[in-house]
Structures are given as structure tokens and as C-alpha cells.
Design an enzyme around this catalytic site. Structure first.
Site, PDB file in Angstrom:
ATOM      1  NE  ARG A 120      35.710  -6.989  15.147  1.00 43.10           N
ATOM      2  CZ  ARG A 120      34.660  -7.400  15.835  1.00 43.10           C
ATOM      3  NH1 ARG A 120      34.844  -8.158  16.907  1.00 43.10           N
ATOM      4  NH2 ARG A 120      33.446  -7.080  15.478  1.00 43.10           N
ATOM      5  CE  LYS A 142      52.198  -7.976   0.457  1.00 42.20           C
ATOM      6  NZ  LYS A 142      52.552  -7.891  -0.976  1.00 42.20           N
ATOM      7  CD  GLU A 184      59.136 -15.877  -5.318  1.00 38.47           C
ATOM      8  OE1 GLU A 184      59.792 -14.838  -5.089  1.00 38.47           O
ATOM      9  OE2 GLU A 184      58.065 -15.883  -5.958  1.00 38.47           O
ATOM     10  CE  LYS A 226      57.943 -12.112   2.455  1.00 41.10           C
ATOM     11  NZ  LYS A 226      56.872 -12.823   1.800  1.00 41.10           N
ATOM     12  CD  GLU A 236      53.845  -4.380  -1.727  1.00 39.24           C
ATOM     13  OE1 GLU A 236      53.930  -5.519  -1.255  1.00 39.24           O
ATOM     14  OE2 GLU A 236      53.531  -4.149  -2.889  1.00 39.24           O
ATOM     15  NE  ARG A 246      55.557  -7.326   2.529  1.00 44.10           N
ATOM     16  CZ  ARG A 246      55.133  -7.905   3.629  1.00 44.10           C
ATOM     17  NH1 ARG A 246      55.099  -7.251   4.753  1.00 44.10           N
ATOM     18  NH2 ARG A 246      54.724  -9.143   3.619  1.00 44.10           N
ATOM     19  CG  ASN A 250      55.908  -7.090  -5.601  1.00 42.47           C
ATOM     20  OD1 ASN A 250      55.569  -8.158  -5.109  1.00 42.47           O
ATOM     21  ND2 ASN A 250      55.381  -5.940  -5.240  1.00 42.47           N
ATOM     22  CG  HIS A 253      56.602 -11.394  -8.326  1.00 43.78           C
ATOM     23  ND1 HIS A 253      57.948 -11.642  -8.179  1.00 43.78           N
ATOM     24  CD2 HIS A 253      55.979 -12.299  -7.517  1.00 43.78           C
ATOM     25  CE1 HIS A 253      58.117 -12.639  -7.318  1.00 43.78           C
ATOM     26  NE2 HIS A 253      56.938 -13.062  -6.906  1.00 43.78           N
ATOM     27  CG  HIS A 257      51.724 -11.525 -10.636  1.00 45.02           C
ATOM     28  ND1 HIS A 257      51.886 -10.481  -9.753  1.00 45.02           N
ATOM     29  CD2 HIS A 257      51.916 -12.654  -9.910  1.00 45.02           C
ATOM     30  CE1 HIS A 257      52.162 -10.951  -8.557  1.00 45.02           C
ATOM     31  NE2 HIS A 257      52.187 -12.268  -8.621  1.00 45.02           N
ATOM     32  CG  HIS A 269      54.539 -17.729  -8.199  1.00 42.49           C
ATOM     33  ND1 HIS A 269      53.852 -16.594  -8.570  1.00 42.49           N
ATOM     34  CD2 HIS A 269      55.474 -17.325  -7.289  1.00 42.49           C
ATOM     35  CE1 HIS A 269      54.343 -15.558  -7.906  1.00 42.49           C
ATOM     36  NE2 HIS A 269      55.318 -15.971  -7.123  1.00 42.49           N
TER      37      HIS A 269
HETATM   38  N1  LIG Z   1      51.557 -14.442   1.301  1.00 45.09           N
HETATM   39  C1  LIG Z   1      52.624 -14.222   0.572  1.00 45.09           C
HETATM   40  O1  LIG Z   1      53.440 -13.353   0.866  1.00 45.09           O
HETATM   41  C2  LIG Z   1      52.853 -15.101  -0.616  1.00 45.09           C
HETATM   42  C3  LIG Z   1      54.084 -15.056  -1.271  1.00 45.09           C
HETATM   43  C4  LIG Z   1      54.282 -15.912  -2.349  1.00 45.09           C
HETATM   44  C5  LIG Z   1      53.276 -16.781  -2.734  1.00 45.09           C
HETATM   45  N2  LIG Z   1      52.102 -16.800  -2.070  1.00 45.09           N
HETATM   46  C6  LIG Z   1      51.038 -17.724  -2.454  1.00 45.09           C
HETATM   47  O2  LIG Z   1      51.524 -19.059  -2.317  1.00 45.09           O
HETATM   48  C7  LIG Z   1      50.775 -19.903  -3.178  1.00 45.09           C
HETATM   49  C8  LIG Z   1      51.694 -20.855  -3.871  1.00 45.09           C
HETATM   50  O3  LIG Z   1      52.357 -21.636  -2.896  1.00 45.09           O
HETATM   51  P1  LIG Z   1      53.045 -23.030  -3.280  1.00 45.09           P
HETATM   52  O4  LIG Z   1      53.903 -22.864  -4.456  1.00 45.09           O
HETATM   53  O5  LIG Z   1      53.622 -23.554  -2.025  1.00 45.09           O
HETATM   54  O6  LIG Z   1      51.839 -23.893  -3.815  1.00 45.09           O
HETATM   55  P2  LIG Z   1      50.755 -24.849  -3.122  1.00 45.09           P
HETATM   56  O7  LIG Z   1      50.491 -24.520  -1.735  1.00 45.09           O
HETATM   57  O8  LIG Z   1      49.592 -24.859  -4.042  1.00 45.09           O
HETATM   58  O9  LIG Z   1      51.480 -26.268  -3.171  1.00 45.09           O
HETATM   59  C9  LIG Z   1      51.837 -26.834  -4.413  1.00 45.09           C
HETATM   60  C10 LIG Z   1      51.513 -28.331  -4.412  1.00 45.09           C
HETATM   61  O10 LIG Z   1      52.458 -29.003  -3.594  1.00 45.09           O
HETATM   62  C11 LIG Z   1      51.765 -29.861  -2.674  1.00 45.09           C
HETATM   63  N3  LIG Z   1      52.588 -29.969  -1.489  1.00 45.09           N
HETATM   64  C12 LIG Z   1      52.783 -29.034  -0.532  1.00 45.09           C
HETATM   65  N4  LIG Z   1      53.698 -29.465   0.338  1.00 45.09           N
HETATM   66  C13 LIG Z   1      54.074 -30.698  -0.049  1.00 45.09           C
HETATM   67  C14 LIG Z   1      55.002 -31.642   0.456  1.00 45.09           C
HETATM   68  N5  LIG Z   1      55.776 -31.389   1.507  1.00 45.09           N
HETATM   69  N6  LIG Z   1      55.127 -32.812  -0.218  1.00 45.09           N
HETATM   70  C15 LIG Z   1      54.386 -33.060  -1.331  1.00 45.09           C
HETATM   71  N7  LIG Z   1      53.493 -32.198  -1.852  1.00 45.09           N
HETATM   72  C16 LIG Z   1      53.361 -31.027  -1.216  1.00 45.09           C
HETATM   73  C17 LIG Z   1      50.458 -29.187  -2.458  1.00 45.09           C
HETATM   74  O11 LIG Z   1      49.517 -30.110  -1.972  1.00 45.09           O
HETATM   75  C18 LIG Z   1      50.145 -28.663  -3.864  1.00 45.09           C
HETATM   76  O12 LIG Z   1      49.579 -29.680  -4.654  1.00 45.09           O
HETATM   77  C19 LIG Z   1      50.017 -18.994  -4.119  1.00 45.09           C
HETATM   78  O13 LIG Z   1      48.658 -18.993  -3.767  1.00 45.09           O
HETATM   79  C20 LIG Z   1      50.623 -17.625  -3.890  1.00 45.09           C
HETATM   80  O14 LIG Z   1      49.693 -16.588  -4.104  1.00 45.09           O
HETATM   81  C21 LIG Z   1      51.871 -15.983  -1.021  1.00 45.09           C
END
Ligand SMILES: NC(=O)c1ccc[n+]([C@@H]2O[C@H](COP(=O)([O-])OP(=O)(O)OC[C@H]3O[C@@H](n4cnc5c(N)ncnc54)[C@H](O)[C@@H]3O)[C@@H](O)[C@H]2O)c1
Length: 365
Positions: A120, A142, A184, A226, A236, A246, A250, A253, A257, A269
Site C-alpha cells: 500500500r 502520477k 514538453e 511542473k 487534477e 493541472r 495537457n 495532448h 493522444h 509522444h
Molecule cells: N506520469 C506522468 O505524469 C507522465 C507524463 C508524461 C509521460 N508519461 C509516460 O512516459 C512514457 C514515455 O516516456 P519516455 O519518452 O521517457 O519513453 P521511454 O521510457 O519509453 O524511453 C524511450 C526509449 O529511450 C530509452 N532510454 C531511456 N533512457 C535512456 C538513456 N539515458 N540513454 C539511451 N536510451 C535511453 C528507453 O530504453 C526507451 O527505449 C509514456 O509511457 C508516458 O505515458 C508519464
């Protein structure tokens, strides 16, 4: 040499986001007192990063239960979360232990979700390794996983104990991933901090150099945006008119999306969100809220860091149908974050269909 700027997120349990270089030495100090075992959750592609973290924890006398997940979105499934819960159970983690997440947003989302749910709620320290994770995913609490039907459908709000944004990690990141994260960053400039736009526009080459000071300044400013927004609106709430919490995050987005979904997530993205922001700006212009100079500024800032500003691979009706099921839509009424000016976000509900179509025309390239 360790250097870094600390940004405090003023949530009910405040936490620090440190932005700098060579930050690993700060990790152990970020863990709550009494931690004996750390669940280290990382992606299979980041083994070198994870090894450095593991060695650091072991050198501090901690036990480490390392869990390596599939890469990217493949980590964000119920099956992978269940594997993590089992591994943590076998390693005997208790409520006085902690999780460390190392990776991009996919990994930090999964690690956060596992931390939110196991026993939890365990404390988590996030070590984001992509620009997107540093300025967005790892900050704000989040967490979540995907279901077969939709992204991020299951999740929890769970604030981290700390976030260490070590910019040196970005040196191995593909340029396309860095560019995606810059969407972003530009978004933070548009919704809250025009200085970010000034920095991006005045030296876009430096904005793409992970080793430089400009990236550090951009990450610091974006994290500050942020942090400020989530501190005021932790969960949110629903925004109305110009009272936007918050939901401002978006921006771009809703269409973004829909584009991601229609492309089956083969588009990045940030690229989809970049087009979505230009669309939202055109919509605001057509609605009489925003001058064309600011719409042009969207395009020039995004283009300067190689982000797309148009999209021509889908029909409008399909995108519209996808936007109607977006989690921001209420019933059948479409909602968009728009701008009444730079740093003046607002909510536009139920825009006229002809305005929507005209805004899409303006981004169809
Ligand atoms: N929680 C939130 O508020 C929030 C906000 C925005 C996005 N997200 C989520 O984030 C995710 C996308 O994140 P992302 O764009 O970081 O993608 P990701 O985590 O999939 O990483 C993209 C690629 O880069 C590689 N990688 C990561 N760090 C690296 C490094 N230092 N060197 C080389 N390769 C590296 C990873 O292995 C992957 O292949 C989505 O699932 C999205 O829903 C969440």
C-alpha cells in the site's frame, strides 16, 4: 564534481527535484532513514546506468533487489507489475524499505505504480534518464500502467520522495528522444514561462546538446513550471474557463493522444503533442482568443528544435472520434486546453465543429 539546483515541490509532503550532473552520490541521502533493502526497477536497455546505481547502493551497505523490465511501453503492463510485486516479496521488502526507479517515463511510471501499490505504498526515488521523464513523467506523482484497451488506464497518485535529474544520463539518448522531450519543454514555455521560449529560440542548437548549460536551464525551468502547477492542484481537479490547474499540462495532448493512437504509438509522444499544440493555438485563434503572432511563435519555437508542426496522415473524422473518448472529454463534449495568450491557459469546451475542422486544416500538411 557534483552540481545541481534543487526545486522543491510544495505538495503536502514536499519533495525535492535535483537537476544537475554527477548526482548519484546524492541517492542514498534521498532514501528515508531505516531503509535496508532497495527495489531497483530499471529497463533492460539501461543496464549500465542500473549497474552504477546498484553499486552505489551496495557500497552504502544496502541490499538491492534489482528488477529488469522490458524496454519502453512494454514495461507498463499488469504482468510486469505483478512480476515486480513477486520479486519484492521474495526479497522480503518491508514498509520501511524503498524503491528506486531508473529509466525513461515508461520505467518511472511503472516503478511509481509498483511503489504506490506494494504494501500500500513504499517511498520511491526516481532517477529519470530521458528528457521527457525529467521534465514531466517522473515529477508530479502520477504513476500508471496500460491495459490492452488504453494507455495509462490504471494508476495511482504517489508522490516520490525525491527525483534526481542527472543530465549526464542524456548523453546516450537518441537525438529523436531528446527532441521529443523538448516538446514538453516548449509546452512549459507556452503555458507558464515565456523565458523558456526565449532560451529555445535564441539558441536552439544548444537546446539539443545534452552536455551544455542550456539544457540544464531548460530542465530547471520546466521542472519549476511542473512543480508549481502540481503543488496547486495535486489530483487534477476539473478546471473551468481561465481557472486552470493541472489540466494546463495537457496542452496539445487532446489531438496529440489521438494522433498517437491512430499511429498505433509509432509516432513519438512529443512529436504528436507538438502538432497538438499548434492545433490548439489555431483553434484559439479561430475562437478569437489568440493573435496569429502567438500561433506563429508556436510554429517557430517547435521547428527550431526540429519538432513537427503539421500532420497529414489521418482523416479528420477518425481523429475526432478518438478525441471524443479522450479522458478530458466530458460525455460527448470535447474539452481543449487553449491559450488566451502566452502563459494564460484556459479551457475551451464544446468548440464549434467548423472551427475544429478549420484548425485541423491549418495543421494538415
Ligand atoms: N506520469 C506522468 O505524469 C507522465 C507524463 C508524461 C509521460 N508519461 C509516460 O512516459 C512514457 C514515455 O516516456 P519516455 O519518452 O521517457 O519513453 P521511454 O521510457 O519509453 O524511453 C524511450 C526509449 O529511450 C530509452 N532510454 C531511456 N533512457 C535512456 C538513456 N539515458 N540513454 C539511451 N536510451 C535511453 C528507453 O530504453 C526507451 O527505449 C509514456 O509511457 C508516458 O505515458 C508519464
Amino acid at each position: 564534481m557534483t552540481s545541481g539546483r534543487t526545486i522543491r515541490v510544495q505538495t503536502p509532503q514536499p519533495y525535492d527535484v535535483v537537476v544537475g550532473r554527477d548526482l548519484l552520490g546524492q541517492l542514498v541521502g534521498c532514501l528515508p532513514p531505516g531503509v535496508r533493502t532497495v527495489g531497483l526497477i530499471t529497463s533492460e536497455r539501461l543496464s549500465a546506468n542500473a549497474a552504477a546505481v546498484r553499486n552505489n547502493l551496495i557500497a552504502a551497505g544496502l541490499e538491492v533487489c534489482e528488477i529488469t523490465t522490458p524496454d519502453g511501453e512494454a514495461a507498463k503492463t499488469a504482468e510486469v507489475a505483478a512480476t515486480c510485486w513477486s520479486a519484492l516479496g521474495e526479497a522480503g521488502l518491508t514498509r520501511s524499505d524503498a524503491i528506486v526507479g531508473v529509466g525513461g517515463g515508461s520505467t518511472t511510471d511503472l516503478a511509481g505504480f509498483v511503489a504506490a501499490t506494494y504494501l500500500r505504498g513504499l517511498p520511491i526515488v526516481q532517477l529519470p534518464t530521458t528528457l521527457l521523464a525529467m521534465v514531466d513523467a517522473a515529477v508530479g506523482g502520477k504513476t500508471g500502467i496500460n491495459t490492452p484497451t488504453a494507455k495509462n488506464l490504471v494508476g495511482a497518485f504517489h508522490e516520490p520522495a525525491a527525483v534526481l535529474c542527472d543530465l549526464d544520463r542524456l548523453r546516450t539518448l537518441d537525438t529523436a528522444e531528446l527532441v521529443s522531450g523538448l516538446a514538453e519543454v516548449v509546452k512549459c514555455g507556452l503555458i507558464a514561462d515565456p523565458e523558456i521560449l526565449d532560451v529555445v529560440e535564441s539558441d536552439s542548437t544548444a537546446a539539443l546538446d545534452p552536455g551544455g548549460d542550456v539544457v540544464q536551464a531548460l530542465v530547471e525551468k520546466s521542472v519549476a513550471v511542473k512543480a508549481d502547477i502540481v503543488a496547486k492542484d495535486l489530483r487534477e481537479r476539473t478546471s473551468h474557463g481561465s481557472d486552470v490547474g493541472r489540466e494546463a499540462l495537457n496542452y496539445g495532448h487532446t489531438l496529440g493522444h489521438a494522433i498517437e493512437r491512430i499511429e498505433d504509438y509509432r509516432i513519438r509522444h512529443g512529436e504528436a503533442v507538438a502538432v497538438g499544440m499548434v492545433f490548439a493555438a489555431e483553434l484559439a485563434r479561430l475562437d478569437g482568443r489568440l493573435g496569429s503572432d502567438i500561433v506563429d511563435r508556436h510554429r517557430s519555437a517547435l521547428r527550431s528544435v526540429r519538432l513537427p508542426t503539421s500532420y497529414d496522415r489521418a482523416d479528420w473524422e477518425s481523429l475526432l472520434a478518438l478525441m471524443r473518448v479522450d479522458k478530458k472529454a466530458r460525455g460527448d463534449v470535447l474539452r481543449f486546453v487553449v491559450l488566451d495568450g502566452i502563459a494564460r491557459p484556459a479551457i475551451l469546451e464544446g468548440p464549434r465543429p467548423d472551427l475544429l475542422a478549420a484548425a485541423f486544416d491549418a495543421v494538415s500538411g
